[in-house]
Design a protein around this motif. Structure first.
Motif, PDB file in Angstrom:
ATOM      1  N   TRP A  57       0.814  -1.222   0.000  1.00  0.00           N
ATOM      2  CA  TRP A  57       0.000   0.000   0.000  1.00  0.00           C
ATOM      3  C   TRP A  57       0.845   1.269   0.000  1.00  0.00           C
ATOM      4  CZ3 TRP A  57      -4.458  -1.634  -1.416  1.00  0.00           C
ATOM      5  CH2 TRP A  57      -4.962  -2.848  -0.954  1.00  0.00           C
ATOM      6  N   ASP A  58       2.156   1.112   0.130  1.00  0.00           N
ATOM      7  CA  ASP A  58       3.045   2.273   0.111  1.00  0.00           C
ATOM      8  C   ASP A  58       3.696   2.481  -1.250  1.00  0.00           C
ATOM      9  OD1 ASP A  58       4.476  -0.083   0.299  1.00  0.00           O
ATOM     10  OD2 ASP A  58       6.130   0.824   1.422  1.00  0.00           O
ATOM     11  N   ILE A  59       3.450   1.556  -2.179  1.00  0.00           N
ATOM     12  CA  ILE A  59       4.100   1.650  -3.491  1.00  0.00           C
ATOM     13  C   ILE A  59       3.320   2.537  -4.446  1.00  0.00           C
ATOM     14  CG2 ILE A  59       4.883   0.303  -5.490  1.00  0.00           C
ATOM     15  CD1 ILE A  59       5.260  -2.072  -3.578  1.00  0.00           C
ATOM     16  N   LYS A  60       2.019   2.325  -4.498  1.00  0.00           N
ATOM     17  CA  LYS A  60       1.149   3.146  -5.336  1.00  0.00           C
ATOM     18  C   LYS A  60      -0.088   3.536  -4.521  1.00  0.00           C
ATOM     19  CE  LYS A  60       3.437   3.119  -9.255  1.00  0.00           C
ATOM     20  NZ  LYS A  60       2.993   2.325 -10.413  1.00  0.00           N
ATOM     21  N   PRO A  61      -0.692   4.667  -4.819  1.00  0.00           N
ATOM     22  CA  PRO A  61      -1.879   5.076  -4.052  1.00  0.00           C
ATOM     23  C   PRO A  61      -3.124   4.305  -4.471  1.00  0.00           C
ATOM     24  CG  PRO A  61      -1.476   6.662  -5.785  1.00  0.00           C
ATOM     25  CD  PRO A  61      -0.323   5.678  -5.828  1.00  0.00           C
ATOM     26  N   VAL A  62      -4.090   4.290  -3.586  1.00  0.00           N
ATOM     27  CA  VAL A  62      -5.412   3.750  -3.885  1.00  0.00           C
ATOM     28  C   VAL A  62      -6.241   4.857  -4.519  1.00  0.00           C
ATOM     29  CG1 VAL A  62      -7.544   2.845  -2.876  1.00  0.00           C
ATOM     30  CG2 VAL A  62      -5.323   2.054  -2.038  1.00  0.00           C
ATOM     31  N   ARG A  63      -6.999   4.527  -5.551  1.00  0.00           N
ATOM     32  CA  ARG A  63      -7.874   5.497  -6.205  1.00  0.00           C
ATOM     33  C   ARG A  63      -9.300   5.313  -5.672  1.00  0.00           C
ATOM     34  NH1 ARG A  63      -8.622   8.460 -10.949  1.00  0.00           N
ATOM     35  NH2 ARG A  63      -6.532   9.224 -10.410  1.00  0.00           N
TER      36      ARG A  63
ATOM     37  N   CYS B 287      -4.856   8.172  -2.645  1.00  0.00           N
ATOM     38  CA  CYS B 287      -4.357   8.181  -1.268  1.00  0.00           C
ATOM     39  C   CYS B 287      -3.522   6.949  -0.985  1.00  0.00           C
ATOM     40  CB  CYS B 287      -5.530   8.265  -0.291  1.00  0.00           C
ATOM     41  SG  CYS B 287      -5.030   8.295   1.434  1.00  0.00           S
ATOM     42  N   TYR B 288      -2.330   7.150  -0.436  1.00  0.00           N
ATOM     43  CA  TYR B 288      -1.548   6.035   0.076  1.00  0.00           C
ATOM     44  C   TYR B 288      -2.161   5.572   1.392  1.00  0.00           C
ATOM     45  CZ  TYR B 288       2.285   6.976  -3.201  1.00  0.00           C
ATOM     46  OH  TYR B 288       3.042   7.130  -4.328  1.00  0.00           O
TER      47      TYR B 288
ATOM     48  N   GLU C 259       2.750   4.719   4.631  1.00  0.00           N
ATOM     49  CA  GLU C 259       3.783   5.707   4.354  1.00  0.00           C
ATOM     50  C   GLU C 259       4.509   5.360   3.069  1.00  0.00           C
ATOM     51  OE1 GLU C 259       5.161   9.088   4.672  1.00  0.00           O
ATOM     52  OE2 GLU C 259       4.347   8.456   6.593  1.00  0.00           O
ATOM     53  N   SER C 260       4.683   6.359   2.201  1.00  0.00           N
ATOM     54  CA  SER C 260       5.342   6.133   0.921  1.00  0.00           C
ATOM     55  C   SER C 260       6.771   6.668   0.965  1.00  0.00           C
ATOM     56  CB  SER C 260       4.559   6.833  -0.190  1.00  0.00           C
ATOM     57  OG  SER C 260       5.273   6.778  -1.402  1.00  0.00           O
ATOM     58  N   ASN C 261       7.625   6.077   0.152  1.00  0.00           N
ATOM     59  CA  ASN C 261       9.002   6.557   0.036  1.00  0.00           C
ATOM     60  C   ASN C 261       9.103   7.772  -0.872  1.00  0.00           C
ATOM     61  OD1 ASN C 261      10.027   4.506   1.662  1.00  0.00           O
ATOM     62  ND2 ASN C 261      10.078   3.073  -0.072  1.00  0.00           N
ATOM     63  N   LYS C 262       7.985   8.098  -1.525  1.00  0.00           N
ATOM     64  CA  LYS C 262       7.984   9.217  -2.468  1.00  0.00           C
ATOM     65  C   LYS C 262       8.014  10.532  -1.694  1.00  0.00           C
ATOM     66  CE  LYS C 262       5.064  11.293  -6.071  1.00  0.00           C
ATOM     67  NZ  LYS C 262       5.893  11.249  -7.247  1.00  0.00           N
ATOM     68  N   ASN C 263       9.020  11.337  -1.900  1.00  0.00           N
ATOM     69  CA  ASN C 263       9.127  12.631  -1.219  1.00  0.00           C
ATOM     70  C   ASN C 263       8.342  13.691  -1.977  1.00  0.00           C
ATOM     71  OD1 ASN C 263      10.895  11.674   0.785  1.00  0.00           O
ATOM     72  ND2 ASN C 263      12.644  11.884  -0.608  1.00  0.00           N
ATOM     73  N   GLY C 264       7.743  14.588  -1.231  1.00  0.00           N
ATOM     74  CA  GLY C 264       6.985  15.649  -1.878  1.00  0.00           C
ATOM     75  C   GLY C 264       5.788  15.127  -2.635  1.00  0.00           C
TER      76      GLY C 264
ATOM     77  N   ASN D 142      -2.540  12.436  -0.816  1.00  0.00           N
ATOM     78  CA  ASN D 142      -2.902  12.727   0.564  1.00  0.00           C
ATOM     79  C   ASN D 142      -2.087  11.911   1.554  1.00  0.00           C
ATOM     80  OD1 ASN D 142      -5.326  14.594   0.406  1.00  0.00           O
ATOM     81  ND2 ASN D 142      -5.869  12.996  -1.041  1.00  0.00           N
ATOM     82  N   LYS D 143      -2.102  12.383   2.789  1.00  0.00           N
ATOM     83  CA  LYS D 143      -1.353  11.759   3.862  1.00  0.00           C
ATOM     84  C   LYS D 143      -1.841  10.331   4.114  1.00  0.00           C
ATOM     85  CE  LYS D 143      -0.209  12.461   8.739  1.00  0.00           C
ATOM     86  NZ  LYS D 143      -0.432  13.316   9.920  1.00  0.00           N
ATOM     87  N   PRO D 144      -0.920   9.372   4.329  1.00  0.00           N
ATOM     88  CA  PRO D 144      -1.321   7.988   4.578  1.00  0.00           C
ATOM     89  C   PRO D 144      -1.938   7.813   5.964  1.00  0.00           C
ATOM     90  CG  PRO D 144       1.043   8.231   4.820  1.00  0.00           C
ATOM     91  CD  PRO D 144       0.532   9.540   4.300  1.00  0.00           C
ATOM     92  N   TYR D 145      -2.561   6.665   6.168  1.00  0.00           N
ATOM     93  CA  TYR D 145      -3.207   6.350   7.429  1.00  0.00           C
ATOM     94  C   TYR D 145      -2.306   5.462   8.284  1.00  0.00           C
ATOM     95  CZ  TYR D 145      -7.423   8.141   5.184  1.00  0.00           C
ATOM     96  OH  TYR D 145      -8.340   8.931   4.558  1.00  0.00           O
ATOM     97  N   SER D 146      -2.789   5.107   9.465  1.00  0.00           N
ATOM     98  CA  SER D 146      -2.013   4.306  10.404  1.00  0.00           C
ATOM     99  C   SER D 146      -2.566   2.886  10.487  1.00  0.00           C
ATOM    100  CB  SER D 146      -2.053   4.938  11.799  1.00  0.00           C
ATOM    101  OG  SER D 146      -1.563   6.259  11.758  1.00  0.00           O
ATOM    102  N   ARG D 147      -1.697   1.952  10.862  1.00  0.00           N
ATOM    103  CA  ARG D 147      -2.125   0.578  11.081  1.00  0.00           C
ATOM    104  C   ARG D 147      -2.889   0.458  12.401  1.00  0.00           C
ATOM    105  NH1 ARG D 147       2.855  -3.510   9.544  1.00  0.00           N
ATOM    106  NH2 ARG D 147       3.140  -2.855   7.371  1.00  0.00           N
ATOM    107  N   GLY D 148      -3.704  -0.605  12.468  1.00  0.00           N
ATOM    108  CA  GLY D 148      -4.330  -0.952  13.733  1.00  0.00           C
ATOM    109  C   GLY D 148      -5.575  -0.193  14.098  1.00  0.00           C
ATOM    110  N   ALA D 149      -6.049   0.707  13.258  1.00  0.00           N
ATOM    111  CA  ALA D 149      -7.258   1.480  13.566  1.00  0.00           C
ATOM    112  C   ALA D 149      -8.158   1.506  12.336  1.00  0.00           C
ATOM    113  CB  ALA D 149      -6.896   2.909  13.979  1.00  0.00           C
TER     114      ALA D 149
END
Length: 304
Positions: A201-207, A222-223, A226-231, A235-242
């Protein structure tokens, strides 16, 4: 203000005075004021005295709180017209989540505003590969109001589509996907999360996408991690476990005379990598002002 209210309640103490209080206010006047108050405020004031209690049960007060198409809504849910119920009783019944369409959907009125809210189970959606247990499984959970979610172990082509046709009152609405990274369970009465299958889920965003029968469209990338792509422009990614509240977009209903058909989707169809470890629970449709005021937290974080 407090002194004035005290005098109104207790009355003048002069020898020739006529004692007056809140109970002397005509019930029709109190009811007219109640039309400008919220349902919780009306219920609190109904405990003041008999006049307030009578005004709080007036049909015209509660009809002003019901959605404009409440009769059509009632017939969709219960089939029969509510001829023998007061408007207050109708309001109270519609504030409880009511399942319909075989239990795959629920609708209710938000208690404070009377706004119509709708949720749709993942079982009512079209999910690519859902019948192949190598990819997907249905798992029971008490964290879903539908008591079960679709859990993705691993897949190349991720696509979840759905549509709903419903007679919404006029207004603006927001659509959310409710999903979860990881698989939650209980051990010894405590909630634990298994993150074993989460990847991709960090490689390409979900549409995310929605469209309506009258030509409205909204999309969002939206990722989920967390993505390795800078800048990143996404949109900001979400967190695990919630449980995640993924805002797809907004649409507007201009007329409640006919149903609005909404199509929605969540896709990640880049086949250069696999992805997995995601629970898909449901879709929520709530009024925009409700989602903005509460940020959808109290509504969407509750499993039931």
């Amino acid at each position: 203000m407090g002194a004035s209210l005290s005098r109104l309640t207790e009355g003048d103490e002069g020898p020739n005075s006529i004692r007056t209080g809140l109970g002397d206010i005509p019930e029709s006047c109190v009811a007219s004021v109640f039309m400008y108050l919220s349902p919780p405020e009306i219920c609190k004031l109904a405990r003041v005295n008999r006049a307030f209690r009578g005004a709080a049960s007036a049909d015209f007060v509660w009809e002003s709180k019901l959605p404009s198409n409440y009769r059509e809504l009632w017939q969709t849910l219960f089939s029969e017209c509510p001829e023998n119920l007061t408007k207050q009783e109708i309001y109270a019944l519609l504030c409880r989540p009511v399942p319909f369409d075989g239990g795959s959907k629920e609708v209710w009125l938000e208690k404070t505003t009377g706004a119509v809210c709708l949720t749709i189970s993942s079982r009512a959606m079209s999910i690519t590969g859902i019948d192949d247990r190598r990819y997907w499984n249905w798992i029971p959970t008490d964290e879903s109001r539908f008591h079960g979610v679709a859990y993705l172990q691993q897949i190349w082509w991720f696509e979840v589509d759905g549509e709903v046709e419903f007679c919404f009152p006029e207004g603006a609405y927001s659509l959310f996907f409710r999903v979860h990274l990881g698989k939650a369970s209980k051990k010894l009465g405590r909630r634990v999360c298994n993150f074993e299958h989460i990847h991709g889920w960090d490689i390409k965003p979900v549409r995310f996408h929605l469209s309506t029968s009258d030509g409205q469209n909204a999309s969002r990338d939206c990722y989920l991690e967390e993505s390795n792509k800078n800048g990143s422009e996404w949109n900001k990614p979400y967190s695990r476990g919630a449980w995640l509240k993924c805002h797809v977009g907004d649409f507007r209903v201009n007329s409640s005379d006919s149903p609005t058909k909404i199509k929605y989707s969540m896709t990640q169809i880049d086949c250069t990598h696999t992805k997995g470890g995601l629970c898909v629970d449901s879709v929520f449709i709530v009024p925009v002002n409700l989602s903005e005021r509460r940020k959808a937290c109290s509504l969407l974080e509750r499993g039931r």
